[in-house]
Design an enzyme around this catalytic site. Sequence first.
Site, short mmCIF file in Angstrom:
data_model
loop_
_atom_site.label_atom_id
_atom_site.label_comp_id
_atom_site.label_asym_id
_atom_site.label_seq_id
_atom_site.Cartn_x
_atom_site.Cartn_y
_atom_site.Cartn_z
N CYS B 126 0.85 -1.20 0.00
CA CYS B 126 0.00 0.00 0.00
C CYS B 126 0.88 1.25 0.00
O CYS B 126 0.65 2.20 -0.75
CB CYS B 126 -0.95 -0.01 1.19
SG CYS B 126 -0.12 -0.13 2.79
N GLY B 161 -1.59 -10.19 8.88
CA GLY B 161 -0.50 -10.49 7.94
C GLY B 161 0.56 -9.41 7.96
O GLY B 161 1.76 -9.68 8.07
N THR B 162 0.10 -8.16 7.89
CA THR B 162 1.02 -7.02 7.92
C THR B 162 1.78 -7.01 9.24
O THR B 162 2.99 -6.78 9.29
CB THR B 162 0.23 -5.70 7.80
OG1 THR B 162 -0.56 -5.78 6.63
CG2 THR B 162 1.15 -4.51 7.72
N ASN B 268 -5.28 2.22 3.02
CA ASN B 268 -4.15 1.35 2.69
C ASN B 268 -4.61 0.08 1.97
O ASN B 268 -3.92 -0.42 1.09
CB ASN B 268 -3.36 1.00 3.95
CG ASN B 268 -4.23 0.47 5.06
OD1 ASN B 268 -5.30 1.01 5.32
ND2 ASN B 268 -3.80 -0.58 5.71
#
Lengths: 330, 298
Positions: B126, B161-162, B268
Amino acid sequence: MHAVSHRFTPDDMAVIAAALAVAGLDTIEVGHGDGMGGSSYQYGFAAATDVEYLRAVKSVLTKTKLAVLLLPGIGTHRDLEKAAKYGADTVRIATHVTEADIAAQHVQIAKSLGMEAICFLMMAHMAPTAKVVEQARLFDSYGADVVYVTDSAGALLPHQVGERIAAVKEAVSVPVGFHAHNNLGLAVGNTLAAVAAGASSVDGCLCGLGAAAGNAQTEILAAVFDRMGIHTGIDLYKVMDAAEDVVQPRMHRPQIVGKLGLTTGWAGVYGSFMLHATRAGDKYGIDPRDILVELGRLKTVGGQEDLIIDVASRFAREAGDSGKHLLQRI
Amino acid sequence: MRKLKSAILGPGNIGMDLMYKIMSRGKNIELKLVSGIVAGSRGLALARENGFETSLDGVESILADPEIRVVFECTSAKAHLANAPRYEEAGKVAIDLTPAAVGPYVVPAVNLEQHVGGVNFNMVTCGGQATVPVVAAVNAVTPVEYAEIVATLSSKSAGPGTRANIDEFTETTADAVVSVGGAKKGKAVIILNPAEPPLLMRNTVYCKVQNPERIARISAQVGLMVEKVKQYVPGYRLRLGPELDGDRVIMMVEVEGEGSYLPKYSGNLDIITATALATAEEVAARILHSCPQNRGEW
């Protein structure tokens, strides 16, 4: 290094570290104020690379543990590997008080590299005690060796420190630490409140040289702990000498609680914003206190230095607009 | 007009946001199948409600359907590494929304033309989608010696995940700032802010430039670039700058999500799904126009 805009040279650091080692300190953290990888436009460029600082300091230490700081999102696993390679024994991994989970991988990597992992919950004044406890438990579950409650804004009052430390101590299986800032003049007092509530690791800086109004003064903590009958292993004369003879000549300004440091603590803003706000205030013709207060109102977290420019330029525009209105009315 | 059929693998937040975007503005692309592996997934239920085929066979059901020409990979880097060669073998184009980076980094406003004939497109991050166009715009006016980007996201919009692999974000973004943005060196920082109400995604770009005196041209070029990105990410806007400060040019861009499925503060996520659709649209346009049998005229 915030207070000297990250401009200490590797030689400066080596000399200070050697003096601290002689005085009997347990662990010395070196590097950029925003940790490994912190040298940047956003936070200010350091005078040397992370590796140059590590090398210089490692060369003067024998027993004293060498520590680095890592803020996930700024530094990465590559920095950790570098730190281990150049002799760091300890890494202090710091996240905002609500975001511990972004550090899980770094704690695990640090442990696999054989490093001690001390985990910081920064800006601890921004979250209620229950949240601090929840996040401290996360760090504990990742394998942290010590969990710190970190008053990055110097905004906590002694009873708030005691409450957070006692609750975290109760909740985690590892030792608990506290990191103070002196923006409200409470760094030493808050550190004592933390120790009374069960903290067994605390941080200090010689002459209090740290972001905003600085941290607890190591030499004062050493004297006070001695008076309290708490054994620190620090030689009082030697730590005073280190502060006055080694650090003081290298300071850019006296480490006092000035109006900006006080505003930083009162507004609950990340300590390292202070000098950036001063610069932005100069550039845009704004009182830096207004910038700091707005940053507090916007609930900014550590690392958001870019917002300072945004706020300052907005204020300057607004001031310009109202100036125009005034002229039109006249 | 004929549309190319596509599938979404991974009916999570990203997959669903993408589904609604394809429904509302797919011109060359239409959605046929949404596939997952978890029974009772909310995403699959939503897909069914909206009239799409669904499957629990994951990648297999997509590979088994020759009608599907474009696959949106909304799973994980690991899954995409395994799936990518199979899509290619099956003649399907992959739009990769994971950090796998099997294919080249694609930032539509900057380099899609150069890759449009490919079979695998990586959407970077992002932060990369938000900042690389700005760096490229500055670099078109004066060489960028060093570009540094700081992405600030609301904590709520940063998924597990991020969070579990935040280094992937900084490394991939810094990489794309150089390889796509054209900076000689790059650095990326990500910050999560838990403030309520959640803040919009904000990105600050600092460029050290060779010719700071060209600030007027830099401004014009950045302005054009922002308009270009806005065409496929409607909530993308320049918030500050370009402003000269010593040897650096500072710019801030903000991304407000469209709110198609995810809330507006998730700019994002929005920028990634919007970019994925824009990429797929271009790829589909090319396929539809280059192969007569795909036009439905024959």
